[in-house]
Write an enzyme that holds these catalytic residues in place. Structure first.
Site, short mmCIF file in Angstrom:
data_model
loop_
_atom_site.label_atom_id
_atom_site.label_comp_id
_atom_site.label_asym_id
_atom_site.label_seq_id
_atom_site.Cartn_x
_atom_site.Cartn_y
_atom_site.Cartn_z
N GLY B 90 0.82 -1.12 0.03
CA GLY B 90 0.02 0.13 -0.11
C GLY B 90 0.91 1.37 0.10
O GLY B 90 1.79 1.08 -0.80
N SER B 122 5.89 -5.47 -1.01
CA SER B 122 5.93 -4.07 -1.62
C SER B 122 6.26 -2.86 -0.14
O SER B 122 7.27 -3.10 0.01
CB SER B 122 4.51 -3.81 -2.08
OG SER B 122 4.61 -2.50 -2.66
N ALA B 123 5.22 -2.33 0.16
CA ALA B 123 5.49 -1.40 1.32
C ALA B 123 6.16 -2.15 2.60
O ALA B 123 6.83 -1.64 3.43
CB ALA B 123 4.30 -0.49 1.70
N HIS B 159 8.83 -3.23 -6.93
CA HIS B 159 8.34 -3.02 -8.13
C HIS B 159 9.14 -2.59 -9.06
O HIS B 159 9.15 -1.61 -10.07
CB HIS B 159 7.18 -2.19 -7.93
CG HIS B 159 5.92 -2.56 -7.02
ND1 HIS B 159 5.01 -3.74 -7.48
CD2 HIS B 159 5.62 -2.22 -5.94
CE1 HIS B 159 4.39 -3.83 -6.47
NE2 HIS B 159 4.52 -3.09 -5.37
N GLU B 194 8.98 -7.46 -10.06
CA GLU B 194 7.90 -8.30 -9.52
C GLU B 194 8.12 -9.48 -9.86
O GLU B 194 8.27 -10.15 -10.80
CB GLU B 194 6.61 -7.92 -10.39
CG GLU B 194 6.36 -6.15 -9.95
CD GLU B 194 5.34 -5.78 -10.54
OE1 GLU B 194 4.98 -6.13 -11.63
OE2 GLU B 194 4.63 -4.60 -10.09
#
Lengths: 235, 235
Positions: B90, B122-123, B159, B194
């Protein structure tokens, strides 16, 4: 009376630095023989001197002398006395950290509000809004605040890009990022495409350039804003 | 002994949530019947409950019960007592602001260093490095610090995307942004594509997944890191 050009980018694909804006800048700075350039955003990490030299080359074409703000001992005074001011692009976090570090954020805002002609491109445009919370840049340094000049009563997203529907990349689109911003903030965000700029004359704000812009407001579907639109009431 | 999976993304193009990682997660969490999920990054602004429900659905497939950290009154205690911990993706700024707000940044780091199995995507992966200064996210909220968990001695760029040489867009490429970071910082940055992840077992860090990663170090040309590489000495 405010007299400002807020441009999405300095350079269009295939063009040279500020080339597409030069006729506009000639009018914007027609009463000026010199300009103070703020090189703090340091694109790609180039030095203040290199960056100022690049800008000097361009402004020579319209007979305007360029002085880098980094060259002045008394920076607030240099801004107050400037005939005109230009803040170039690069990293917005670095720019904001430096403006606070040199204690010129407030004086820059006040000076431009009083009527000193101002040009911003990219990071230099981002800071014209209320905060840098809609920048695309990487947070390479930690500024003491995200609040900026507040020359216009909304935020910008320069270099605005529509989602690439062909892409297999799963990172957030620009639109999703701005939606995340609006989960926590009510400030409108104007996505300014490359080659677009805002002209601010007093309290009048007009979208210029060939392309439309994309307006994001909290809890509303994004809107297309056509070139020439009056954005004075947006807040 | 540290036991961590640090994934670039939660979802591959065309796949469902965590689908590509599920066989790996079954091994990673084989001794766990429950997991504490940290939903603070709120992708697209979804609520903590919605986000936790989505994660619950996925973990049901491997018979692991999911509790959202937001459901616990005593959050530091919930983390200390967790069988396993997962921080979802997020907005990284929001995640970090919330971790500081709830005073769990330090306890989360200490707990994972002691051996509680951890998954980040991710985050939730970004925060495994030293700081969030190489995130791609928008600074939608102002965290009290950019410093993070320090579970690995370098930074990540999840990413990770190579420059699109066909693009006419003039915004900075990912590589340029990381170069700007290195004008002010000496921390190595690993661009994780990714579908790639880091496996951390004690002090051993290994690149996993089908793709190579791209390593950026200050004053050096970027390097290609092939899958299976040992990154334990990178700092």
């Amino acid at each position: 009376m405010k007299n400002i050009i807020i441009a999405s980018t300095s350079t269009l694909h295939g063009g040279t630095y500020l080339e597409y804006l030069l006729p506009e800048l000639q009018l914007h700075f027609k009463n000026c023989t010199s300009i103070v350039f703020i090189p703090f955003a340091r694109p790609s990490g180039i030095s203040h001197t290199e960056y100022t030299d690049k800008v000097r080359e361009t402004f020579e074409k319209i007979n305007i002398e360029v002085k880098g703000l980094h060259e002045f001992e008394d920076k607030p005074k240099a801004l107050k006395n400037a005939e005109a001011i230009f803040t170039g692009g690069g990293n917005t976090f670095l720019l904001v950290q430096q403006l606070y570090h040199h204690q010129v954020m407030t004086v820059l805002s006040e000076t431009v509000k009083k009527g000193t002609p101002y040009l911003g491109t990219s990071a230099g445009s981002n800071i014209c809004g209320l905060s840098i919370q809609t920048t695309n840049d990487m947070p390479i340094v930690y500024p003491p605040s995200f609040q900026t000049l507040g020359l216009i009563p909304f935020n910008l997203n320069p270099h605005y890009l529509d989602a690439d529907l062909q892409s297999k990349h799963m990172g957030e689109t620009r639109e999703t990022r701005i939606k995340e911003f609006h989960a926590f903030n009510n400030i409108p965000v104007l996505g300014l495409r490359e080659g677009s700029w805002l002209e601010v004359k007093g309290e009048k704000i007009t979208l210029k350039g060939d392309l439309s812009a994309r307006l994001f407001e909290a809890n509303q579907a994004p809107k297309k804003i056509t070139s020439g639109s009056d954005l004075s009431d947006l807040k």
